[in-house]
Scaffold this motif. Structure first.
Motif, short mmCIF file in Angstrom:
data_model
loop_
_atom_site.label_atom_id
_atom_site.label_comp_id
_atom_site.label_asym_id
_atom_site.label_seq_id
_atom_site.Cartn_x
_atom_site.Cartn_y
_atom_site.Cartn_z
N ARG A 233 0.84 -1.21 0.00
CA ARG A 233 0.00 0.00 0.00
C ARG A 233 0.87 1.25 0.00
NH1 ARG A 233 -2.85 -2.71 4.24
NH2 ARG A 233 -4.64 -3.84 3.44
N GLU A 234 1.96 1.21 0.81
CA GLU A 234 2.85 2.37 0.87
C GLU A 234 3.55 2.62 -0.46
OE1 GLU A 234 6.46 3.97 3.78
OE2 GLU A 234 5.28 2.22 4.39
N GLU A 237 1.09 4.35 -2.72
CA GLU A 237 0.96 5.77 -2.36
C GLU A 237 2.16 6.56 -2.86
OE1 GLU A 237 0.53 5.67 1.86
OE2 GLU A 237 -1.41 4.63 1.77
N SER A 241 2.05 9.66 -5.49
CA SER A 241 2.53 11.00 -5.12
C SER A 241 3.57 11.54 -6.09
CB SER A 241 3.10 10.98 -3.70
OG SER A 241 4.25 10.14 -3.65
#
Length: 436
Positions: A233-234, A237, A241
């Motif tokens: 998930r990180e 993200e 970004s």
């Protein structure tokens, strides 16, 4: 004669592809190599990409007779002309002729370090050592298959007392008998491995372990991503970004793990600063994607305008993955082969057609070129030097390679090219002192 294959074999192959883990198949019997064709077929059906490449390791004698080699050449010619009738051909000969297979002696297996295969076949079990086993298996990608071919045995316990080639060097007058502890440990660990199946040369599963009975298909991650780990998930993200930041955004899309994404970002940060005499070192265990991260970072450096990039490793064959991911990175940036860059392969017979140079001519002349570690004097014009598999290069040679340019250094800290202890204790310590 056609025969229905046990569904648990296909289930294990598909589970491995879905989860990205390797599967191990131990085939006991003198005709075991003929089942390699069926396992490869299951793997190519389970994975969406092109036919998996094969690494075939052996001691001395390959099973190919001169007649079979001649027939393989004929099949290749018929395949190229589109005249081959697959129904009439022997499946094994067809497999050998149409699949990308890299044959290597166990004694020359160091040449495959840094390469990636979809399947690994290990014959001549008596020649295996723990180092050889780990060195060859680590070249198989996640979701691939490892096949161990054993000759006919009345009992797997016979392997406990099998005389291995490596025992000869330990036998002396004082110590006439050698206790093969590794064999017993290896067989017991196979029995406890949930991703391993032992079967005969007709694909009948042997009752070695209990977990095979309860083998069930696993569910792939659903579309909402509920089954993703926190690090996945990180990573998503991080990719979102930086999606509008080039070249980092496009290159991060190609990263599989969070650590790989962070490594690529660190390399790109150092490259964008353009400071002389700075070194970025990346260390990790084998098979973690270091060479892929380096390749993406080199593509990013080309996107940032670096003109003279040199890469070095013990042999160009160790850089196969790195050059592959430089090309993947350039394509992610929207560059096209022949229009924006060309790939140059070595003509030297010792390098076996490995890529040694990339010529880029998109905006201005840029090159990514292989240089032997001992030729440090050729780095006078270098802007960026990439050292892969640094633990396999003697420490004084690595020190001489460092100079007034940016250096990306990558090494295994506990691998089979060397332990990397001299590198991590001496060189890294020295670099930290200079940075402080």
């Amino acid at each position: 004669m056609r025969k229905k294959v046990d569904s648990r074999i296909r289930t294990l192959v598909e589970n491995g592809v879905k989860s990205g883990h390797r599967s191990v198949f131990v085939v006991v019997g003198d005709r075991g190599r003929e089942q390699v064709v069926n396992l490869h077929y299951m793997l190519s059906k389970a994975s969406v990409k092109a036919r998996p490449s094969v690494l075939w390791c052996y001691k001395k004698e390959l099973f190919l007779s001169s007649h079979r080699k001649k027939r393989m050449r004929q099949i290749r010619k018929l395949l190229q002309r589109g005249l081959l009738d697959a129904e009439k051909e022997d499946p094994f000969s067809l497999f050998m002729a149409s699949t990308n297979i890299r044959y290597t002696y166990y004694s020359e297996s160091h040449a495959v370090l840094g390469q990636t295969f979809g399947m690994c076949v290990l014959q001549d079990f008596e020649s295996l050592t723990p180092n050889l086993l780990a060195r060859t298996i680590e070249t198989v990608e996640g979701g691939g298959i490892v096949v161990l071919l054993l000759s006919t045995l009345t009992s797997l316990r016979k392997l406990y007392s099998m005389s291995m080639d490596v025992h000869a060097r330990y036998r002396t007058e004082a110590h006439a008998s050698v206790v093969p502890r590794f064999n017993e440990r290896f067989i017991l660990s196979l029995a406890g491995n949930r991703a391993a199946i032992v079967m005969d040369d007709e694909l009948n599963i042997l009752p070695v372990s209990d977990h095979v009975r309860s083998l069930k298909p696993i569910r792939a991650g659903d579309e909402e991503g509920d089954l993703r780990t926190p690090s996945e998930r990180e990573l998503s993200e991080l990719q979102l970004s930086l999606a509008d930041t080039q070249p980092a955004g496009s290159l991060l899309e190609k990263c599989r793990t969070l650590d790989q994404g962070r490594a690529v970002l660190t390399f790109l940060d150092a490259a964008s600063e353009r400071t002389l005499r700075s070194t970025v070192a990346l260390t990790a265990a084998r098979g973690r994607g270091k060479s892929a991260a380096l390749g993406l970072a080199v593509a990013g450096a080309l996107g940032l305008g670096y003109a003279n990039i040199f890469v070095t490793a013990p042999t160009p064959e160790n850089l196969k993955t790195l050059f592959t991911f430089v090309v993947v990175g350039m394509e992610a940036l929207g560059w096209k082969e022949h229009l924006d860059y060309t790939v140059v392969e070595s003509t030297a017979p010792t390098f076996k057609g490995s890529v040694v140079r990339l010529n880029v001519f998109r905006e201005h002349r840029q090159t990514v070129q292989y240089v032997l570690p001992q030729h440090h004097e050729r780095l006078a014009q270098a802007e960026l030097l990439v050292i892969d598999e640094a633990a396999a290069i003697p420490l004084p040679v690595v020190r001489r390679l460092l100079g007034p340019y940016l250096v990306f250094l990558c090494s295994t800290v506990n691998g089979y090219e060397g332990t990397g202890r001299a590198l991590s204790l001496k060189l890294m310590g020295q670099l930290r002192q200079q940075a402080a």
